[in-house]
Design a protein around this motif. Structure first.
Motif, PDB file in Angstrom:
ATOM      1  N   ALA A 140       0.835  -1.204   0.000  1.00 34.58           N
ATOM      2  CA  ALA A 140       0.000   0.000   0.000  1.00 34.58           C
ATOM      3  C   ALA A 140       0.871   1.257   0.000  1.00 34.58           C
ATOM      4  O   ALA A 140       0.598   2.205  -0.744  1.00 34.58           O
ATOM      5  N   LEU A 141       1.924   1.248   0.803  1.00 37.00           N
ATOM      6  CA  LEU A 141       2.815   2.409   0.854  1.00 37.00           C
ATOM      7  C   LEU A 141       3.494   2.641  -0.489  1.00 37.00           C
ATOM      8  O   LEU A 141       3.623   3.782  -0.937  1.00 37.00           O
ATOM      9  N   ALA A 142       3.928   1.564  -1.136  1.00 34.68           N
ATOM     10  CA  ALA A 142       4.598   1.691  -2.433  1.00 34.68           C
ATOM     11  C   ALA A 142       3.674   2.322  -3.476  1.00 34.68           C
ATOM     12  O   ALA A 142       4.137   3.034  -4.378  1.00 34.68           O
ATOM     13  N   GLN A 143       2.379   2.093  -3.344  1.00 36.32           N
ATOM     14  CA  GLN A 143       1.411   2.670  -4.283  1.00 36.32           C
ATOM     15  C   GLN A 143       1.030   4.104  -3.917  1.00 36.32           C
ATOM     16  O   GLN A 143       0.777   4.923  -4.790  1.00 36.32           O
ATOM     17  N   GLU A 144       0.994   4.406  -2.625  1.00 37.54           N
ATOM     18  CA  GLU A 144       0.498   5.698  -2.160  1.00 37.54           C
ATOM     19  C   GLU A 144       1.568   6.783  -2.096  1.00 37.54           C
ATOM     20  O   GLU A 144       1.258   7.962  -2.256  1.00 37.54           O
ATOM     21  N   ILE A 145       2.806   6.399  -1.833  1.00 32.95           N
ATOM     22  CA  ILE A 145       3.883   7.384  -1.676  1.00 32.95           C
ATOM     23  C   ILE A 145       4.438   7.720  -3.058  1.00 32.95           C
ATOM     24  O   ILE A 145       4.715   6.811  -3.851  1.00 32.95           O
ATOM     25  N   PRO A 146       4.622   8.993  -3.351  1.00 33.72           N
ATOM     26  CA  PRO A 146       5.192   9.368  -4.653  1.00 33.72           C
ATOM     27  C   PRO A 146       6.537   8.654  -4.888  1.00 33.72           C
ATOM     28  O   PRO A 146       7.335   8.500  -3.965  1.00 33.72           O
ATOM     29  N   ALA A 147       6.758   8.240  -6.127  1.00 33.61           N
ATOM     30  CA  ALA A 147       7.926   7.425  -6.474  1.00 33.61           C
ATOM     31  C   ALA A 147       9.244   8.053  -6.025  1.00 33.61           C
ATOM     32  O   ALA A 147      10.129   7.353  -5.503  1.00 33.61           O
ATOM     33  N   GLU A 148       9.387   9.342  -6.210  1.00 33.95           N
ATOM     34  CA  GLU A 148      10.638  10.021  -5.843  1.00 33.95           C
ATOM     35  C   GLU A 148      10.862   9.981  -4.329  1.00 33.95           C
ATOM     36  O   GLU A 148      11.968   9.719  -3.862  1.00 33.95           O
ATOM     37  N   LEU A 149       9.808  10.225  -3.558  1.00 31.36           N
ATOM     38  CA  LEU A 149       9.904  10.158  -2.099  1.00 31.36           C
ATOM     39  C   LEU A 149      10.208   8.737  -1.647  1.00 31.36           C
ATOM     40  O   LEU A 149      11.027   8.517  -0.747  1.00 31.36           O
ATOM     41  N   GLU A 155      16.785   5.018  -0.146  1.00 29.07           N
ATOM     42  CA  GLU A 155      18.219   5.308  -0.211  1.00 29.07           C
ATOM     43  C   GLU A 155      18.730   5.821   1.143  1.00 29.07           C
ATOM     44  O   GLU A 155      19.810   5.450   1.581  1.00 29.07           O
ATOM     45  N   TRP A 156      17.933   6.676   1.796  1.00 25.72           N
ATOM     46  CA  TRP A 156      18.288   7.204   3.105  1.00 25.72           C
ATOM     47  C   TRP A 156      18.481   6.065   4.105  1.00 25.72           C
ATOM     48  O   TRP A 156      19.458   6.025   4.850  1.00 25.72           O
ATOM     49  N   VAL A 157      17.558   5.137   4.087  1.00 24.46           N
ATOM     50  CA  VAL A 157      17.614   3.992   5.002  1.00 24.46           C
ATOM     51  C   VAL A 157      18.852   3.136   4.681  1.00 24.46           C
ATOM     52  O   VAL A 157      19.600   2.746   5.581  1.00 24.46           O
ATOM     53  N   LEU A 158      19.070   2.839   3.419  1.00 26.70           N
ATOM     54  CA  LEU A 158      20.207   1.986   3.041  1.00 26.70           C
ATOM     55  C   LEU A 158      21.552   2.609   3.416  1.00 26.70           C
ATOM     56  O   LEU A 158      22.481   1.891   3.783  1.00 26.70           O
ATOM     57  N   GLU A 159      21.661   3.943   3.329  1.00 26.60           N
ATOM     58  CA  GLU A 159      22.907   4.616   3.727  1.00 26.60           C
ATOM     59  C   GLU A 159      23.217   4.419   5.196  1.00 26.60           C
ATOM     60  O   GLU A 159      24.361   4.468   5.598  1.00 26.60           O
ATOM     61  N   ARG A 160      22.204   4.195   5.999  1.00 23.50           N
ATOM     62  CA  ARG A 160      22.377   4.072   7.451  1.00 23.50           C
ATOM     63  C   ARG A 160      22.313   2.633   7.956  1.00 23.50           C
ATOM     64  O   ARG A 160      22.556   2.374   9.123  1.00 23.50           O
ATOM     65  N   ALA A 161      21.959   1.721   7.081  1.00 19.95           N
ATOM     66  CA  ALA A 161      21.834   0.311   7.485  1.00 19.95           C
ATOM     67  C   ALA A 161      23.207  -0.329   7.606  1.00 19.95           C
ATOM     68  O   ALA A 161      24.061  -0.143   6.750  1.00 19.95           O
TER      69      ALA A 161
END
Length: 162
Positions: A140-149, A155-161
């Motif tokens: 649901a989030l993947a459909q509702e959140i704009p693609a760029e966001l 990417e933000w999460v992966l930089e910190r993982a």
């Protein structure tokens, strides 16, 4: 019924953890920063998830949290109960015993209609939460959140993982 704010936090954090690649962890600090939450309070919600076996934890510089099972195997109910507990949302105190018109010694043998209705509502609520998987939320989030966001957040999460 009002749930603890930690329930919302736990659900959002699990949604983020659902996107982590295998073997990667995300720290409490990163999760708190992402959601704008106090790290100390978020830590309690994450500890509840860990104690319930819903997330795995590891220590060290690349430590943190990750889901213990695939998102398709985790339900909203498990996450909610990890934070709130499994107790019923309605507790009957049997105030009908206070009725001044009751004959002395009169005893009902079954729960009252108020209790039955409230317990049925509680079970319906739990059944709904049991039917929703964490993977349903991420879809649901993947459909509702704009693609760029969505991309920037990932990417933000992966930089910190770790």
């Amino acid at each position: 019924m009002i749930l603890k704010s930690q329930v919302e936090w736990a659900l959002h954090c699990c949604a983020i953890l659902a996107g982590l690649p295998a073997g990667r962890y995300l720290s409490t600090k990163a999760l708190a920063e992402f959601h704008g939450l106090p790290k100390e309070y978020l830590s309690k919600a994450l500890q509840s998830l860990s104690q319930a076996g819903l997330v795995d934890t590891t220590l060290g510089p690349s430590g943190g949290y990750r889901l213990a099972r695939p998102p398709a195997e985790l339900t909203f109910l498990e996450i909610v109960e990890a934070v709130e507990g499994k107790a019923r949302t309605f507790v009957c105190t049997n105030i009908r015993e206070n009725n001044p018109c009751r004959p002395q010694g009169y005893c009902e043998s079954s729960p009252c209609a108020v209790s039955r209705i409230m317990w049925e509502a509680d079970e319906a609520w739990r059944a709904k939460l049991r039917s929703v998987r964490l993977s349903d939320l991420t879809e649901a989030l993947a459909q509702e959140i704009p693609a760029e966001l969505w991309k920037n957040s990932f990417e933000w999460v992966l930089e910190r993982a770790g």
